[in-house]
Design a protein around this motif. Structure first.
Motif, PDB file in Angstrom:
ATOM      1  N   THR A 144       0.841  -1.190   0.000  1.00 19.91           N
ATOM      2  CA  THR A 144       0.000   0.000   0.000  1.00 19.91           C
ATOM      3  C   THR A 144       0.877   1.241   0.000  1.00 19.91           C
ATOM      4  O   THR A 144       2.042   1.184   0.410  1.00 19.91           O
ATOM      5  CB  THR A 144      -0.922   0.017   1.242  1.00 19.91           C
ATOM      6  N   ILE A 145       0.342   2.332  -0.487  1.00 28.54           N
ATOM      7  CA  ILE A 145       1.045   3.605  -0.381  1.00 28.54           C
ATOM      8  C   ILE A 145       0.937   4.059   1.074  1.00 28.54           C
ATOM      9  O   ILE A 145      -0.168   4.095   1.634  1.00 28.54           O
ATOM     10  CB  ILE A 145       0.444   4.645  -1.330  1.00 28.54           C
ATOM     11  N   GLN A 146       2.059   4.372   1.672  1.00 31.91           N
ATOM     12  CA  GLN A 146       2.053   4.679   3.107  1.00 31.91           C
ATOM     13  C   GLN A 146       2.981   5.843   3.437  1.00 31.91           C
ATOM     14  O   GLN A 146       4.086   5.942   2.898  1.00 31.91           O
ATOM     15  CB  GLN A 146       2.473   3.449   3.912  1.00 31.91           C
ATOM     16  N   THR A 147       2.506   6.704   4.318  1.00 24.50           N
ATOM     17  CA  THR A 147       3.286   7.829   4.810  1.00 24.50           C
ATOM     18  C   THR A 147       3.257   7.829   6.334  1.00 24.50           C
ATOM     19  O   THR A 147       2.181   7.716   6.939  1.00 24.50           O
ATOM     20  CB  THR A 147       2.739   9.166   4.290  1.00 24.50           C
ATOM     21  N   THR A 148       4.430   7.949   6.945  1.00 26.97           N
ATOM     22  CA  THR A 148       4.545   8.003   8.404  1.00 26.97           C
ATOM     23  C   THR A 148       4.942   9.415   8.818  1.00 26.97           C
ATOM     24  O   THR A 148       5.953   9.942   8.360  1.00 26.97           O
ATOM     25  CB  THR A 148       5.587   6.997   8.909  1.00 26.97           C
ATOM     26  N   VAL A 149       4.105  10.007   9.650  1.00 25.70           N
ATOM     27  CA  VAL A 149       4.338  11.374  10.118  1.00 25.70           C
ATOM     28  C   VAL A 149       4.630  11.340  11.612  1.00 25.70           C
ATOM     29  O   VAL A 149       3.817  10.841  12.406  1.00 25.70           O
ATOM     30  CB  VAL A 149       3.109  12.269   9.848  1.00 25.70           C
ATOM     31  N   LYS A 150       5.788  11.851  12.012  1.00 25.76           N
ATOM     32  CA  LYS A 150       6.149  11.929  13.427  1.00 25.76           C
ATOM     33  C   LYS A 150       6.061  13.382  13.873  1.00 25.76           C
ATOM     34  O   LYS A 150       6.684  14.267  13.283  1.00 25.76           O
ATOM     35  CB  LYS A 150       7.554  11.370  13.653  1.00 25.76           C
ATOM     36  N   LEU A 151       5.269  13.599  14.928  1.00 30.96           N
ATOM     37  CA  LEU A 151       4.993  14.949  15.398  1.00 30.96           C
ATOM     38  C   LEU A 151       5.442  15.139  16.848  1.00 30.96           C
ATOM     39  O   LEU A 151       5.425  14.194  17.645  1.00 30.96           O
ATOM     40  CB  LEU A 151       3.491  15.240  15.301  1.00 30.96           C
ATOM     41  N   LYS A 152       5.820  16.361  17.160  1.00 34.19           N
ATOM     42  CA  LYS A 152       6.121  16.737  18.541  1.00 34.19           C
ATOM     43  C   LYS A 152       4.855  17.335  19.149  1.00 34.19           C
ATOM     44  O   LYS A 152       4.190  18.167  18.524  1.00 34.19           O
ATOM     45  CB  LYS A 152       7.239  17.784  18.570  1.00 34.19           C
ATOM     46  N   THR A 153       4.521  16.891  20.347  1.00 30.25           N
ATOM     47  CA  THR A 153       3.329  17.415  21.012  1.00 30.25           C
ATOM     48  C   THR A 153       3.672  17.845  22.433  1.00 30.25           C
ATOM     49  O   THR A 153       4.781  17.603  22.929  1.00 30.25           O
ATOM     50  CB  THR A 153       2.209  16.356  21.068  1.00 30.25           C
ATOM     51  N   LEU A 154       2.709  18.454  23.070  1.00 32.96           N
ATOM     52  CA  LEU A 154       2.891  18.886  24.449  1.00 32.96           C
ATOM     53  C   LEU A 154       3.102  17.700  25.372  1.00 32.96           C
ATOM     54  O   LEU A 154       3.683  17.838  26.469  1.00 32.96           O
ATOM     55  CB  LEU A 154       1.669  19.695  24.905  1.00 32.96           C
ATOM     56  N   LEU A 155       2.669  16.525  24.948  1.00 31.32           N
ATOM     57  CA  LEU A 155       2.790  15.320  25.768  1.00 31.32           C
ATOM     58  C   LEU A 155       3.881  14.377  25.274  1.00 31.32           C
ATOM     59  O   LEU A 155       3.985  13.239  25.729  1.00 31.32           O
ATOM     60  CB  LEU A 155       1.445  14.577  25.799  1.00 31.32           C
ATOM     61  N   THR A 159       3.394   9.199  16.577  1.00 31.47           N
ATOM     62  CA  THR A 159       3.590   8.713  15.215  1.00 31.47           C
ATOM     63  C   THR A 159       2.237   8.448  14.568  1.00 31.47           C
ATOM     64  O   THR A 159       1.413   7.713  15.131  1.00 31.47           O
ATOM     65  CB  THR A 159       4.433   7.434  15.194  1.00 31.47           C
ATOM     66  N   CYS A 160       2.012   9.044  13.413  1.00 35.60           N
ATOM     67  CA  CYS A 160       0.760   8.869  12.675  1.00 35.60           C
ATOM     68  C   CYS A 160       1.068   8.166  11.351  1.00 35.60           C
ATOM     69  O   CYS A 160       1.927   8.620  10.604  1.00 35.60           O
ATOM     70  CB  CYS A 160       0.105  10.211  12.382  1.00 35.60           C
ATOM     71  N   VAL A 161       0.369   7.076  11.089  1.00 37.45           N
ATOM     72  CA  VAL A 161       0.586   6.327   9.852  1.00 37.45           C
ATOM     73  C   VAL A 161      -0.659   6.431   8.972  1.00 37.45           C
ATOM     74  O   VAL A 161      -1.775   6.155   9.424  1.00 37.45           O
ATOM     75  CB  VAL A 161       0.911   4.846  10.139  1.00 37.45           C
ATOM     76  N   TYR A 162      -0.449   6.838   7.718  1.00 37.14           N
ATOM     77  CA  TYR A 162      -1.543   7.020   6.771  1.00 37.14           C
ATOM     78  C   TYR A 162      -1.314   6.151   5.535  1.00 37.14           C
ATOM     79  O   TYR A 162      -0.181   6.015   5.068  1.00 37.14           O
ATOM     80  CB  TYR A 162      -1.654   8.488   6.360  1.00 37.14           C
ATOM     81  N   GLN A 163      -2.391   5.590   5.009  1.00 37.31           N
ATOM     82  CA  GLN A 163      -2.284   4.722   3.840  1.00 37.31           C
ATOM     83  C   GLN A 163      -3.320   5.088   2.784  1.00 37.31           C
ATOM     84  O   GLN A 163      -4.380   5.643   3.089  1.00 37.31           O
ATOM     85  CB  GLN A 163      -2.477   3.250   4.242  1.00 37.31           C
ATOM     86  N   ALA A 164      -2.981   4.770   1.534  1.00 39.79           N
ATOM     87  CA  ALA A 164      -3.895   4.975   0.403  1.00 39.79           C
ATOM     88  C   ALA A 164      -3.662   3.858  -0.612  1.00 39.79           C
ATOM     89  O   ALA A 164      -2.529   3.396  -0.781  1.00 39.79           O
ATOM     90  CB  ALA A 164      -3.668   6.329  -0.246  1.00 39.79           C
ATOM     91  N   PRO A 165      -4.714   3.406  -1.295  1.00 37.91           N
ATOM     92  CA  PRO A 165      -4.539   2.340  -2.286  1.00 37.91           C
ATOM     93  C   PRO A 165      -3.827   2.818  -3.540  1.00 37.91           C
ATOM     94  O   PRO A 165      -3.133   2.055  -4.207  1.00 37.91           O
ATOM     95  CB  PRO A 165      -5.968   1.903  -2.596  1.00 37.91           C
ATOM     96  N   SER A 166      -3.985   4.096  -3.885  1.00 40.13           N
ATOM     97  CA  SER A 166      -3.355   4.672  -5.073  1.00 40.13           C
ATOM     98  C   SER A 166      -3.511   6.187  -5.017  1.00 40.13           C
ATOM     99  O   SER A 166      -4.266   6.717  -4.196  1.00 40.13           O
ATOM    100  CB  SER A 166      -3.978   4.125  -6.361  1.00 40.13           C
ATOM    101  N   LEU A 167      -2.787   6.870  -5.907  1.00 42.75           N
ATOM    102  CA  LEU A 167      -2.898   8.321  -6.019  1.00 42.75           C
ATOM    103  C   LEU A 167      -3.089   8.681  -7.487  1.00 42.75           C
ATOM    104  O   LEU A 167      -2.555   8.001  -8.376  1.00 42.75           O
ATOM    105  CB  LEU A 167      -1.636   9.016  -5.495  1.00 42.75           C
ATOM    106  N   THR A 168      -3.816   9.760  -7.733  1.00 47.93           N
ATOM    107  CA  THR A 168      -4.026  10.223  -9.100  1.00 47.93           C
ATOM    108  C   THR A 168      -3.641  11.693  -9.200  1.00 47.93           C
ATOM    109  O   THR A 168      -4.001  12.499  -8.335  1.00 47.93           O
ATOM    110  CB  THR A 168      -5.500  10.059  -9.524  1.00 47.93           C
ATOM    111  N   GLY A 169      -2.904  12.034 -10.249  1.00 42.52           N
ATOM    112  CA  GLY A 169      -2.491  13.415 -10.457  1.00 42.52           C
ATOM    113  C   GLY A 169      -2.539  13.766 -11.932  1.00 42.52           C
ATOM    114  O   GLY A 169      -3.045  12.997 -12.764  1.00 42.52           O
ATOM    115  N   THR A 170      -1.979  14.935 -12.265  1.00 41.79           N
ATOM    116  CA  THR A 170      -1.950  15.378 -13.652  1.00 41.79           C
ATOM    117  C   THR A 170      -0.592  15.970 -13.986  1.00 41.79           C
ATOM    118  O   THR A 170       0.084  16.542 -13.124  1.00 41.79           O
ATOM    119  CB  THR A 170      -3.029  16.451 -13.919  1.00 41.79           C
TER     120      THR A 170
END
Length: 217
Positions: A144-155, A159-170
């Motif tokens: 799968t298409i996957q992006t891992t975003v690591k964020l700094k928080t007050l606590l 780590t946030c992991v997001y997935q998509a089956p495909s992407l479409t562009g032009t």
């Protein structure tokens, strides 16, 4: 009289055969060229690259029309051409890298104080570029298409992991760009501070092959 008729016939055939050779060159134009539309063919194995278009940002927002999420002003991609057939047709590329400079990334999500990193996982992806400018990005079979975003928080760090089956562009020859608009990702893991969906928007330009602008035919 017969000789004159034969000469005339041969001349007519020769005259007709000359313009017939002209379209053959145009018909051999591949989907991807450099220098101009219909220019020099991009060779299989060439590596294409592009930064974000000047003055633009890559964003991952919590909604397609919102402005809450993560924004980066520096990102690049690289892709190797794997097939470049005659136009009209569909060229293919293998995306081997897509990076985001974390020092250029910010977040306006409540409770988030900074962006540690954004990583594109499960590479390489396959990108198809059609003669009409349609771009489709797909992962390897079973992946799968996957992006891992690591964020700094007050606590602390999350780590946030997001997935998509495909992407479409032009693709656009006007500025040799590729554009992705509000491409939806779904959160697969992460804390409640990670928005449930991420909508990716970015414009990369110019796309180049060893410094030469790439056109789609």
């Amino acid at each position: 009289m017969r000789t004159r008729t034969l000469i005339t016939l041969v001349g007519a055939v020769a005259a007709l055969s000359i313009p017939a050779a002209v379209p053959a060159s145009a018909a051999d134009t591949p989907v991807l060229t450099t220098g101009s539309a219909g220019g020099t063919a991009v060779a299989v194995g060439d590596v294409l690259s592009a930064p974000l278009a000047g003055g633009t940002s890559a964003t991952l927002y919590s909604s397609a029309t919102g402005t809450s999420g993560v924004k980066c002003t520096s990102s690049t991609f690289t892709a190797t051409v794997t097939d470049n057939p005659t136009a009209p047709g569909t060229a293919t590329e293998s995306v081997s890298g897509q990076t985001f400079d974390s020092s250029s990334c910010t977040s306006n999500v409540i409770g988030v104080t900074g962006v540690t990193s954004i990583t594109v996982d499960n590479l390489p992806y396959t990108t198809s570029v059609a003669s009409d400018g349609t771009i489709t990005v797909t992962p390897a079979s079973g992946s799968t298409i996957q992006t891992t975003v690591k964020l700094k928080t007050l606590l602390g760090s999350i780590t946030c992991v997001y997935q998509a089956p495909s992407l479409t562009g032009t693709a656009d020859n006007t500025d040799n760009s590729i554009n992705f608009t509000s491409q939806q990702f779904t959160k697969t893991s992460g804390s409640s501070l990670c928005f449930s969906s991420g909508y990716f928007t970015a414009k990369y330009a110019p796309v180049t092959d060893n410094g030469a602008a790439v056109y789609v035919n």
